[in-house]
Structures are given as structure tokens and as C-alpha cells.
Design a protein around this motif. Structure first.
Motif, mmCIF file in Angstrom:
data_model
loop_
_atom_site.group_PDB
_atom_site.id
_atom_site.type_symbol
_atom_site.label_atom_id
_atom_site.label_comp_id
_atom_site.label_asym_id
_atom_site.label_seq_id
_atom_site.Cartn_x
_atom_site.Cartn_y
_atom_site.Cartn_z
ATOM 1 N N HIS A 1 0.702 -1.353 0.176
ATOM 2 C CA HIS A 1 0.080 -0.447 -0.409
ATOM 3 C C HIS A 1 0.596 1.278 0.409
ATOM 4 O O HIS A 1 0.324 2.126 -0.147
ATOM 5 C CB HIS A 1 -0.955 -0.145 1.449
ATOM 6 C CG HIS A 1 -1.983 -1.326 0.728
ATOM 7 N ND1 HIS A 1 -1.825 -1.957 1.756
ATOM 8 C CD2 HIS A 1 -2.521 -1.598 0.089
ATOM 9 C CE1 HIS A 1 -3.382 -2.629 2.036
ATOM 10 N NE2 HIS A 1 -3.521 -2.389 0.426
ATOM 11 N N PRO B 1 1.335 3.074 -5.504
ATOM 12 C CA PRO B 1 1.296 1.796 -4.639
ATOM 13 C C PRO B 1 2.242 0.147 -5.612
ATOM 14 O O PRO B 1 1.612 0.104 -6.831
ATOM 15 C CB PRO B 1 -0.683 1.346 -4.089
ATOM 16 C CG PRO B 1 -0.555 2.470 -4.816
ATOM 17 C CD PRO B 1 -0.572 3.193 -6.005
ATOM 18 N N GLU C 1 -10.746 10.273 -1.560
ATOM 19 C CA GLU C 1 -10.412 9.445 -0.631
ATOM 20 C C GLU C 1 -12.105 8.876 -0.238
ATOM 21 O O GLU C 1 -11.747 7.401 0.464
ATOM 22 C CB GLU C 1 -10.043 10.291 0.210
ATOM 23 C CG GLU C 1 -8.635 10.307 0.427
ATOM 24 C CD GLU C 1 -7.684 11.015 1.748
ATOM 25 O OE1 GLU C 1 -8.277 10.574 2.485
ATOM 26 O OE2 GLU C 1 -7.033 11.404 1.513
ATOM 27 N N THR D 1 -5.644 1.500 10.646
ATOM 28 C CA THR D 1 -4.930 0.743 9.347
ATOM 29 C C THR D 1 -3.355 0.562 10.185
ATOM 30 O O THR D 1 -3.124 -0.065 9.126
ATOM 31 C CB THR D 1 -4.086 2.572 8.556
ATOM 32 O OG1 THR D 1 -5.926 3.602 8.902
ATOM 33 C CG2 THR D 1 -3.632 2.047 7.673
ATOM 34 N N VAL E 1 0.788 3.146 8.377
ATOM 35 C CA VAL E 1 0.781 1.648 6.811
ATOM 36 C C VAL E 1 1.093 1.219 6.146
ATOM 37 O O VAL E 1 0.908 -0.581 6.673
ATOM 38 C CB VAL E 1 0.654 3.098 5.517
ATOM 39 C CG1 VAL E 1 -0.113 2.097 4.441
ATOM 40 C CG2 VAL E 1 -0.248 4.110 5.785
ATOM 41 N N SER F 1 0.261 -3.116 6.087
ATOM 42 C CA SER F 1 0.132 -3.523 5.293
ATOM 43 C C SER F 1 1.132 -4.407 5.282
ATOM 44 O O SER F 1 0.485 -5.729 4.647
ATOM 45 C CB SER F 1 0.756 -2.894 3.612
ATOM 46 O OG SER F 1 0.310 -3.590 2.890
ATOM 47 N N THR G 1 -11.777 3.547 5.227
ATOM 48 C CA THR G 1 -10.660 2.317 6.039
ATOM 49 C C THR G 1 -10.575 1.189 5.755
ATOM 50 O O THR G 1 -12.136 1.083 6.039
ATOM 51 C CB THR G 1 -9.746 2.938 7.214
ATOM 52 O OG1 THR G 1 -10.176 4.385 7.060
ATOM 53 C CG2 THR G 1 -9.185 2.602 7.872
ATOM 54 N N ILE H 1 -4.539 1.026 4.603
ATOM 55 C CA ILE H 1 -4.984 1.642 3.627
ATOM 56 C C ILE H 1 -5.824 2.542 5.112
ATOM 57 O O ILE H 1 -7.248 1.891 5.817
ATOM 58 C CB ILE H 1 -6.145 1.512 2.383
ATOM 59 C CG1 ILE H 1 -5.430 0.478 1.493
ATOM 60 C CG2 ILE H 1 -6.931 2.198 1.978
ATOM 61 C CD1 ILE H 1 -6.802 -0.157 0.184
ATOM 62 N N THR I 1 -7.969 6.745 5.103
ATOM 63 C CA THR I 1 -8.273 7.995 4.778
ATOM 64 C C THR I 1 -9.056 9.035 6.388
ATOM 65 O O THR I 1 -9.813 8.199 6.791
ATOM 66 C CB THR I 1 -9.004 7.844 3.821
ATOM 67 O OG1 THR I 1 -10.018 9.052 3.720
ATOM 68 C CG2 THR I 1 -10.039 6.172 3.159
ATOM 69 N N GLN J 1 -16.736 -3.702 1.867
ATOM 70 C CA GLN J 1 -14.909 -4.398 2.039
ATOM 71 C C GLN J 1 -14.750 -5.357 1.397
ATOM 72 O O GLN J 1 -13.768 -5.159 0.293
ATOM 73 C CB GLN J 1 -14.339 -3.710 3.437
ATOM 74 C CG GLN J 1 -14.421 -2.228 3.321
ATOM 75 C CD GLN J 1 -13.756 -1.540 4.519
ATOM 76 O OE1 GLN J 1 -12.661 -2.831 5.610
ATOM 77 N NE2 GLN J 1 -13.403 -0.511 5.004
ATOM 78 N N HIS K 1 -5.126 -8.386 -1.522
ATOM 79 C CA HIS K 1 -4.458 -7.159 -1.422
ATOM 80 C C HIS K 1 -2.788 -7.020 -1.921
ATOM 81 O O HIS K 1 -2.271 -8.036 -0.924
ATOM 82 C CB HIS K 1 -4.844 -6.899 -0.655
ATOM 83 C CG HIS K 1 -6.225 -5.927 -0.503
ATOM 84 N ND1 HIS K 1 -5.288 -4.203 -1.302
ATOM 85 C CD2 HIS K 1 -7.050 -5.656 -1.356
ATOM 86 C CE1 HIS K 1 -6.852 -3.113 -1.100
ATOM 87 N NE2 HIS K 1 -7.547 -4.136 -1.921
#
Lengths: 287, 345
Positions: free
Chosen positions: A111, A163, B39, B89, B218, B222, B284, B290, B292, B335, B345
Motif C-alpha cells: 500500500h 502503490p 479518498e 490502518t 500504513v 500492510s 479505511t 489503507i 483515509t 470492503q 491485496h
């Protein structure tokens, strides 16, 4: 006899191997309890070399690579960088000394954009002291430098601001390799760089490795793919049962010979001149 | 140098659209409005539809008084949501914020009323106390390795128990003017709680986009292992994320105290779910990576408008709860769908 022969080999076929090796292991061993994963490995790597590290599963490739990248400490033996003994307690130590590793899973953050991944953990800040205090990222500099670093390696990606998660496997691999090339100054270690890639992407990755090698920083490439090895390596080092069993110049050997050493069909101790001890232990070893 | 220039030129000509691609990645318009749309694009349309529908069906909706009221109510949730955006996040969650807010609120009120503390001292105290409790949450998650969901569920119960014990069934009423201003005052045409929320949003937005704190939040959410290998001290930054959430809880506690002019141990119940619903609805990712801040603002405003609509339609508190529960499920389901459509992802 074999010792002498090897000494001759080295002087004839490796004119680049002069002066101080960038990285050198001396009698590197690693025991897991009573199991010996790595046994008295002596390896010298000189600037400009691409050393392919091959061997069957469990031969000690990843053990050697992890010792060099600071993931763990060898049980005995030393690692010298530019002729001086180095202590690699953690991966951070290794990185500080200029040894960068691309792991098989690449360790990229999907990301975060390409520029951010190249600088992950080492982001430049702006606005002087205040910027350092609050960790204010110098995003324009990161993008600019990332773009330049990638251009230097002729890597094409849509944008350094996209990304990593939106990119193809080949582009991710390129990003990971570019990151090591950006920070590594003494040794780059690539663990199976083409294992997860398709034909076209493998080709691009190999090209990239050649471009990185052309910058003069030595590389260790761990791979199972003999064809790829013969394409990029200047030297092929074979490990078997934790021992360095062959150290061959690419021009002097053939895929058949390398496979022979990997499987144990060939056993002549074609190791560097100072490895007399190793030959003895090999004789008294298991089997 | 020259070689490099040639190469970059060559590259430029090979991919003439690279500049456009960059611009496209930056949003439809490289402006602030464009950013908001990008966003939280999923939410803008239902939000507008909802507002239009409500203005049609109720005369009371589109009045200055009602809209200000929505903003005042949403302000506290937005302040909490800024912190929760960071927490989620980073692939964590903080269920303890409602109870924590009540605890901070009651302790701070008792210091002001019983110990005669000056409000000027009470404000930094509340924020610091929230941050310390946040650090506590973070320590449990990182050092004791308790998953955040369970660690903060423990916090939800324990902090509530603590505040009940502390208040012993009673409550404080009547706070000094300086505190009341935080919840009720006007700053020109802007209600003070809305201004405070705006400040928190701006702070969170800047931190999220332009600092190591946001970047590492993040990265940890992630790919924690990649963050660790890159030399990022994952535990320390995770504790920092919970501490930031705690500090936001402290701010929200002050605003709520001023708004209610009271300190009651039952305050803030279910607020954590309201906030999490808004954060997830805003875009989010519940699975980390991710986030926002502006999406969170929109998500919480959306819930605020919806609840206000229900109220105007004559539906009671229980209906609001039913809708909130459904919204959380809807947000997570959407989501999951998004992830499925986008692949891995």
C-alpha cells in the motif's frame, strides 16, 4: 595437487579478483543443536563479481545467506568486509555495513508507493530540525531520487507514485532489486530472484541483475535455475551438506558439471587453495 | 550525468503517458476537492442522496439549527475517529475508547471540582491521561502479544469498571465556564467543538500523509514483516498509534464534558462501535494498510445525518442502534466485496 590447479585457475580466469575482497568468510560454521548446517565455509567475493550460490535443498545456501545478511550469528568463523572483521548481529548491522538482501517474498509494502518502498525505514526528512523532530517526509525528494535510481537501472514502471500493490510481479521484483542497489555498497544478496516470475519477467529481472552488477557492487544470487545462473553469474559456488564443494568460474564449467556437484555425483574438492582442512574433514565426514 | 539524462529522455519518450499517469494517480483534479472525492468516492453519492431525501421529507432538516446540531454531535465522534483511523490502518482496533473517554472525563472532572484544579491544567491532563491509557493498550498488544481486538475488549470492560468504581454511582454536575466553552461555545460562526474537531482532522491528515508516523502506520498495517525488516521498530510505532488514539480520547472527553456540563460514569457507551462504523464506512480498510482521514469524517457525518433523519422521522434510540449495527455489517461486507473484486491485496 588439486590445490595447485585451483591456484592456477584463479590467476588465469579471474583477473578481477585482485586486492582485497569486498566480503570474505573465514571458516564459517553454523550448528543447529547437533546438526551442522554450515561447515567451515571460506568464500571470497570481489567487486564486480556475480556469485551464484547453488545447492540442493538443505545444502546450507540460506544459512550462509542469513549469516551474511545478519539474520543470525554463525557458531564459529568470521566475516570480513573490506578486509576488516565485521560483527553482524542484526540485519540492521549488515545494512549499515552495506550488505542488502532481497528476500524471496520481496518484503515490499503493497500500500506504499514505489518511492516510499525504496526509502522504507530510511526516509529523508525536510525542513531541518523541525522536520527531523516530527519526521516530516521529503516526498518530492523521495520520488525524484527513486525515479533516477530506477532510470539508471532502466526499470520502467508506470509511476513511482503508484502503490507497489498495483504492479506486476516483475515490477515488484525490480522495485525490490532497485532498493538493494540503492542502499547496498558492499554486497547485494538476491534470494531466488526469478523463482516466482514468468519467462518474460525473468528475462527482465536477469537484465536488471546484469545492470546492477555493471555498477560494480558484488552480488550473491541464490538460485535453482541453472540456465539463469549461467546467464548472469561470473562464478558458481556449490554447497552440499553444508560444505563448499565447488567454486567454479563460469567459463570453465558446464551445467552438467555444476549439477554433478549439486547432486554429489562429482566430489573432487575443487575449493580455494587455503581449504586444505576442509578436504580432510570431507574425508572423515558422513557417508 | 549525460548518460542518465539521455536515458531518462529515452524513458520519457518510450512512455509518453507517464506524466499523465502520474497525474491520473493523483486524482481526477489535483485539488483538495479532488482528493476528497478520491479518498471517499464510495460515500459521497449516498451522502448527497441522503441529504436531498431528508430535505424533501422533513422541513426541520435543512435548518441552520439542525445542521449545526448534527455537526456538534458528530464532532466528538470525528475526534475519536481520527485516532481510530490510525489504529485500524495499522491492522489493529481499539474497542476501549468509549470506556476510556468516560474514565478520563470523570477523573478530570473530579480534579477540577473536588481538587480545585484550574481548567488550564485539566486540559493537558486529560490529553496526557488518554495518551497514557493508550500506551497501556499498546503495551498489551505489542509486549504481551494479545490481539488488539481482545486486548481492547478487556480495556472496554476494565476502564468502564474503573470509572464506575471511581464514581461510586454518583456524578459531577456544574463545570467551570472554560470547560463549557469547549462543548458549547461559538468561535465566530463556528461551534467550538466543530473547530476542535477540524483541528484534529487537519492534524491527523497531515500526520497521515506527510510524516513517518503515518507512513509507518500504513507499512505496519500492510506488511508488518516487511516493516520490521526495513528496520522500523514495529512495537514502538504501534504503541505510538494507540497513544495517539488515547490523546484523541482525551480531547473528546473534554469536549463531551463541556457539552454535557457533567461527568457521568455511563458516558460514551457504544461510542467505539459508532466510531468504528464511521471509519470503516469512510473507506479505511478493516484489514490494515489503507486509511483515509477525510473518509472517516465523511463516514461519521453520514452516520450523523442518518441518525438525525431517523430522529426527525420519529424513530427512537433503539432504531438508531439497529441501523448502526446494520451499517457496520454493510460497511465490512462492502470492503470484503471490494477485496474480492480487486483480487489479492
Amino acid at each position: 595437487m588439486t590445490d595447485q590447479q585451483n591456484a592456477v585457475d584463479m590467476s588465469e580466469h579471474a583477473p578481477g579478483r585482485l586486492g582485497t575482497p569486498a566480503v570474505r568468510t573465514i571458516g564459517l560454521s553454523k550448528w543447529y543443536g547437533s546438526v551442522r548446517a554450515l561447515s567451515e565455509v571460506n568464500l571470497e567475493i570481489y567487486p564486480g563479481e556475480v556469485v551464484a550460490l547453488v545447492g540442493d535443498n538443505g545444502a546450507g545456501k540460506s544459512t550462509l545467506v542469513k549469516a551474511l545478511s545478519g539474520a543470525f550469528q554463525p557458531t564459529s568463523g568470521e566475516i570480513h568486509i573490506d578486509g576488516a572483521p565485521a560483527r553482524l548481529h542484526t540485519p540492521a548491522d549488515a545494512r549499515k555495513l552495506g550488505i542488502e538482501t532481497v528476500y524471496q517474498d520481496l518484503a515490499l509494502v503493497a500500500h506504499v508507493d514505489v518511492g516510499g518502498n525504496l526509502y522504507l525505514g530510511r526516509e529523508p526528512t525536510r525542513w531541518g530540525v523541525i522536520g527531523r523532530l516530527f519526521g516530516i517526509l521529503d516526498l518530492p525528494a523521495m520520488s525524484k531520487h527513486a525515479e533516477r535510481a530506477l532510470a539508471e537501472l532502466k526499470v520502467t514502471i508506470p509511476s513511482v507514485r503508484s502503490p507497489v500493490g498495483t504492479m506486476s510481479g516483475g515490477q515488484r521484483q525490480a522495485t525490490a532489486i532497485a532498493r538493494t542497489a540503492l542502499w547496498g555498497s558492499k554486497l547485494l544478496i538476491l534470494d531466488e530472484p526469478t523463482a516466482a516470475l514468468g519467462v518474460q519477467e525473468s528475462e527482465e529481472a536477469l537484465q536488471l541483475i546484469e545492470d546492477v552488477a555493471a555498477q560494480g557492487i558484488p552480488l550473491i544470487v541464490v538460485s535453482h535455475n541453472i540456465e539463469h545462473i549461467f546467464r548472469i553469474a561470473t562464478r558458481i559456488v556449490v554447497l552440499r551438506q553444508g560444505r563448499l564443494v565447488a567454486d567454479l568460474d563460469r567459463g570453465d564449467t558446464s551445467p552438467d558439471e555444476v549439477v554433478g556437484y549439486i547432486t554429489g555425483a562429482r566430489t573432487s574438492a575443487a575449493v580455494p587453495a587455503d581449504a586444505g582442512d576442509d578436504v580432510d574433514t570431507a574425508g572423515s565426514g558422513p557417508r | 550525468m549525460t548518460k542518465l539524462d539521455i536515458e531518462s529522455h529515452a524513458r520519457e519518450s518510450r512512455t509518453p503517458s507517464s506524466r499523465e499517469a502520474t497525474r491520473a494517480a493523483q486524482g481526477p483534479i489535483g485539488t483538495f476537492a479532488g482528493r476528497i472525492v478520491r479518498e471517499a468516492n464510495l460515500l459521497i453519492i449516498p451522502m448527497i442522496l441522503l441529504i436531498v431525501a431528508l430535505s424533501f421529507f422533513s422541513d426541520a432538516f435543512f435548518t441552520g439549527h439542525n445542521l449545526t446540531n448534527i455537526l456538534r454531535t458528530a464532532a466528538i465522534f470525528v475526534i475519536l475517529g481520527v485516532g481510530q483511523t490510525f489504529v485500524i490502518t495499522s491492522k489493529n482496533i481499539d474497542l476501549s475508547i468509549g470506556s476510556m473517554m468516560a474514565l478520563v472525563l470523570c477523573v478530570t472532572a473530579s480534579l477540577i471540582i473536588v481538587q480545585d484544579w484550574s481548567p488550564h491544567l485539566a486540559v493537558p491532563f486529560a490529553i496526557a491521561m488518554g495518551a497514557v491509557l493508550g500506551v497501556l493498550n499498546g503495551m498489551v498488544v505489542t509486549k504481551l502479544k494479545v490481539p488488539a481486538l481482545l486486548a481492547t475488549l478487556g480495556g472496554l470492560i476494565a476502564y468502564r469498571g474503573a470509572v464506575q468504581e471511581f464514581m461510586y454511582g454518583g456524578q459531577y454536575v456544574g463545570l467551570p465556564e472554560q470547560i463549557l466553552i469547549l462543548g458549547r461555545g461559538m468561535w465566530g460562526p463556528v461551534p467550538v467543538p466543530v473547530a476542535i474537531a477540524g483541528f484534529c482532522v487537519a492534524l491527523g491528515w497531515l500526520l497521515f500523509r506527510y510524516t513517518r508516523f503515518g507512513r509507518y502506520t500504513v507499512a505496519i498495517g500492510s506488511n508488518e514483516e516487511a516493516a520490521r525488516r526495513a528496520g522500523i521498530n514495529v512495537d514502538r510505532w504501534t504503541i505510538g498509534v494507540f497513544a495517539f488514539q488515547g490523546a484523541m480520547v482525551g480531547v473528546a472527553a473534554l469536549v463531551l464534558m463541556g457539552r454535557m456540563n457533567a461527568a457521568n460514569p455511563n458516558m460514551g457507551q457504544l461510542n467505539e462501535l459508532h466510531v468504528i462504523a464511521g471509519v470503516v464506512l469512510g473507506g479505511t480498510l478493516l484489514f490494515g494498510g489503507i486509511g483515509t482521514i477525510l473518509g472517516t469524517v465523511l463516514g461519521l457525518l453520514f452516520i450523523g445525518v442518518l441518525e438525525n433523519g431517523l430522529l426527525l422521522a420519529g424513530a427512537g434510540f433503539y432504531w438508531q442502534q439497529i441501523f448502526l449495527g446494520l451499517l457496520i455489517i454493510l460497511a465490512v461486507a462492502s470492503q470484503m466485496l471490494r477485496i474480492k473484486l480487486q483480487g489479492r491485496h
